[in-house]
Design a protein around this motif. Sequence first.
Motif, short mmCIF file in Angstrom:
data_model
loop_
_atom_site.label_atom_id
_atom_site.label_comp_id
_atom_site.label_asym_id
_atom_site.label_seq_id
_atom_site.Cartn_x
_atom_site.Cartn_y
_atom_site.Cartn_z
N ASP A 16 11.56 -103.09 3.30
CA ASP A 16 12.00 -104.61 2.96
C ASP A 16 11.57 -104.70 1.67
OD1 ASP A 16 13.20 -104.79 5.19
OD2 ASP A 16 11.32 -106.01 5.89
N VAL A 17 9.98 -104.01 1.15
CA VAL A 17 9.52 -104.94 0.24
C VAL A 17 10.26 -103.82 -0.46
CG1 VAL A 17 7.07 -104.41 -0.82
CG2 VAL A 17 6.75 -105.73 1.28
N PHE A 18 10.34 -102.22 -0.03
CA PHE A 18 11.40 -102.00 -1.52
C PHE A 18 12.30 -101.69 -2.29
CE2 PHE A 18 13.81 -98.55 -1.15
CZ PHE A 18 14.02 -98.06 -3.47
N ARG A 19 12.97 -102.96 -1.61
CA ARG A 19 14.38 -103.43 -1.30
C ARG A 19 13.86 -104.82 -2.58
NH1 ARG A 19 17.45 -100.35 -0.49
NH2 ARG A 19 17.85 -98.60 1.90
N ARG A 20 13.28 -105.73 -1.73
CA ARG A 20 12.81 -106.58 -3.17
C ARG A 20 12.36 -106.66 -4.17
NH1 ARG A 20 10.28 -108.95 1.84
NH2 ARG A 20 8.48 -108.36 0.94
N ARG A 21 11.60 -105.50 -4.52
CA ARG A 21 11.52 -104.52 -5.89
C ARG A 21 12.79 -104.02 -6.32
NH1 ARG A 21 5.92 -101.81 -6.25
NH2 ARG A 21 6.36 -101.78 -8.46
N ALA A 22 13.46 -103.70 -5.98
CA ALA A 22 14.24 -102.60 -6.65
C ALA A 22 15.79 -103.41 -7.03
CB ALA A 22 15.26 -101.78 -5.11
N GLY A 23 16.60 -103.04 -7.73
CA GLY A 23 17.46 -103.41 -8.83
C GLY A 23 18.78 -104.07 -7.39
N PHE A 24 19.47 -104.70 -8.74
CA PHE A 24 20.32 -105.83 -8.12
C PHE A 24 20.76 -104.89 -7.68
CE2 PHE A 24 24.38 -107.82 -8.59
CZ PHE A 24 24.16 -108.72 -7.31
N LEU A 25 21.60 -103.71 -8.47
CA LEU A 25 22.92 -102.68 -7.81
C LEU A 25 22.00 -101.92 -6.42
CD1 LEU A 25 24.47 -101.27 -10.99
CD2 LEU A 25 25.35 -103.37 -9.29
N TYR A 26 20.83 -101.85 -6.59
CA TYR A 26 20.85 -101.00 -5.85
C TYR A 26 19.93 -101.30 -4.45
CZ TYR A 26 17.43 -97.10 -3.90
OH TYR A 26 17.46 -95.71 -2.65
N ARG A 27 20.22 -102.86 -4.57
CA ARG A 27 20.14 -103.37 -2.96
C ARG A 27 20.76 -104.08 -2.59
NH1 ARG A 27 16.48 -107.25 -5.98
NH2 ARG A 27 18.18 -108.23 -6.98
N LEU A 28 22.44 -103.96 -3.25
CA LEU A 28 23.77 -103.86 -3.17
C LEU A 28 24.58 -101.77 -3.15
CD1 LEU A 28 25.55 -106.25 -5.48
CD2 LEU A 28 24.76 -106.19 -3.13
N HIS A 29 23.80 -101.55 -2.70
CA HIS A 29 23.74 -100.03 -2.22
C HIS A 29 24.47 -98.91 -3.08
CE1 HIS A 29 21.32 -100.56 1.51
NE2 HIS A 29 22.28 -101.12 2.11
N VAL A 30 24.65 -99.16 -4.44
CA VAL A 30 25.07 -99.16 -5.50
C VAL A 30 24.11 -97.67 -6.22
CG1 VAL A 30 26.52 -99.29 -7.92
CG2 VAL A 30 27.05 -100.64 -5.81
N ASP A 31 24.09 -96.82 -6.57
CA ASP A 31 23.84 -96.26 -7.36
C ASP A 31 24.61 -96.75 -9.36
OD1 ASP A 31 21.43 -93.68 -8.39
OD2 ASP A 31 23.67 -93.81 -9.27
N GLY A 32 23.43 -97.53 -9.14
CA GLY A 32 24.00 -97.98 -11.15
C GLY A 32 24.45 -96.92 -12.27
N THR A 33 23.30 -95.77 -12.03
CA THR A 33 24.29 -94.62 -13.13
C THR A 33 25.18 -94.08 -12.95
OG1 THR A 33 21.54 -94.15 -13.10
CG2 THR A 33 22.69 -92.55 -13.75
N MET A 34 25.44 -93.68 -11.41
CA MET A 34 26.51 -93.34 -10.93
C MET A 34 28.16 -93.79 -11.33
SD MET A 34 27.50 -91.01 -7.81
CE MET A 34 26.78 -90.09 -8.02
N LEU A 35 27.66 -95.28 -11.00
CA LEU A 35 28.98 -95.88 -11.39
C LEU A 35 28.84 -95.77 -12.72
CD1 LEU A 35 30.77 -98.36 -10.18
CD2 LEU A 35 28.32 -100.30 -10.77
N LEU A 36 28.30 -96.47 -13.50
CA LEU A 36 27.63 -96.97 -15.15
C LEU A 36 29.13 -94.82 -15.46
CD1 LEU A 36 28.40 -97.78 -18.22
CD2 LEU A 36 25.37 -96.10 -17.65
N LEU A 37 28.95 -94.16 -14.96
CA LEU A 37 29.53 -92.80 -15.41
C LEU A 37 31.08 -92.71 -14.86
CD1 LEU A 37 26.83 -90.17 -14.89
CD2 LEU A 37 27.67 -91.10 -16.98
N LEU A 38 30.93 -93.54 -13.78
CA LEU A 38 32.31 -93.29 -13.12
C LEU A 38 33.55 -94.66 -14.34
CD1 LEU A 38 31.88 -93.35 -9.62
CD2 LEU A 38 33.10 -91.61 -10.41
N VAL A 39 32.86 -95.51 -14.70
CA VAL A 39 33.37 -96.61 -15.26
C VAL A 39 33.80 -95.76 -16.78
CG1 VAL A 39 33.22 -98.47 -16.60
CG2 VAL A 39 32.57 -98.19 -14.16
#
Length: 384
Positions: A16-39
């Motif tokens: 729970d603490v880990f996810r609160r500190r995580a980035g917005f996309l990660y809390r949505l279960h999205v890998d930002g690096t992969m999403l950026l490359l896909l787009v």
Amino acid sequence: MNWLGSFDPALSEDEDVFRRRAGFLYRLHVDGTMLLLLVLIGLVGLVILYSASGRNWDLVLKQGISFGIGLGAMLVIAQIEPRFMARWVPLGYLFGVFLLLVVDIMGHNAMGATRWINIPGVIRFQPAELMKILMPATVAWYLSNHSLPAGLKHTAIALVLILIPFALIVRQPDLGTALLVLAAGAFVLFIGGLRWVWIGSALAAVVPVAIGMWYFVMHDYQRQRVLTFLDPESDPLGSGWNIIQSKAAIGSGGTFGKGWLQGTQSHLDFLPESHTDFIIAVLAEEFGLVGISLLLLLYTLLILRGLVITVQAQTLFGKLLAGALTMTFFVYVFVNIGMVSGLLPVVGVPLPFISFGGTALVTLLSGFGVLMSIHTHRKWIAQV
């Protein structure tokens, strides 16, 4: 913390603490690096498709809608925990085989092949595309429930699971998709520690199996594709036309290309299938070696990200499935570029996120949704 979700939490923190500190996309279960490359790759695909289709906005709009639907499917799948996926994989496999049987019995025929289920006014799709995800997931589910490396019995059962949909897809006929499905299942076996003596035996069996497929499985047009690959100039105005024009387009692009919308091979209709299987020839002609290199760089980064997720996966099922999906994507890219450049026979494999095609696009993005789920549902992660 940043929008890509890059951080390094302490090992002692709970989830729970880990996810609160995580980035917005990660809390949505999205890998930002992969999403950026896909787009980025998707945007490149739309730009090239506009030129390859002769400035056909309808095709570009359809591709854009398919990409949006694929992103939606990716986001939904990313929310599903891998352990929940594993629980329903067997039913998914049975459903996929059932759809392939429906295609075999009453599928929609187009261009000499019966590959589609067509519900008029509702949807038209290829069930074989679903097996590109369901196949590695099924083999990963089966092997993860047994000790590895798998023994002869479990390896044989896994091969049966692979060969059933492979045979049904070959009957359609769709050899390119069938080989991708076969590769997806085989990659799971390899990652699971398949014994080298068995790998050697499989390689030794390639020649007799290939001979058997040549005489008893492959259709006339498929055999002609192999002969054309070996000697395209034997029929330059017939079966060799596609590959000759493709290589001419690639070579004429030079280092920097002729410029966007300035290609002659596709715009003057010398290059058939320029918006589907041979679209990378359009990219090479208009953007040259530099354009091809940049696209390959994006593909390489995406594949490397998939391999990182594979290494960091915390469950055996996740590791086997992530590795197989990543390597299958690599095969996608390798086979398409190889066949368009004359290094491999033409087998009808589209270039991921670039070639026009809705079902393949949604399936590919769904596969990356599975990768994101495996990556973002870990607990007590030390580094992302």
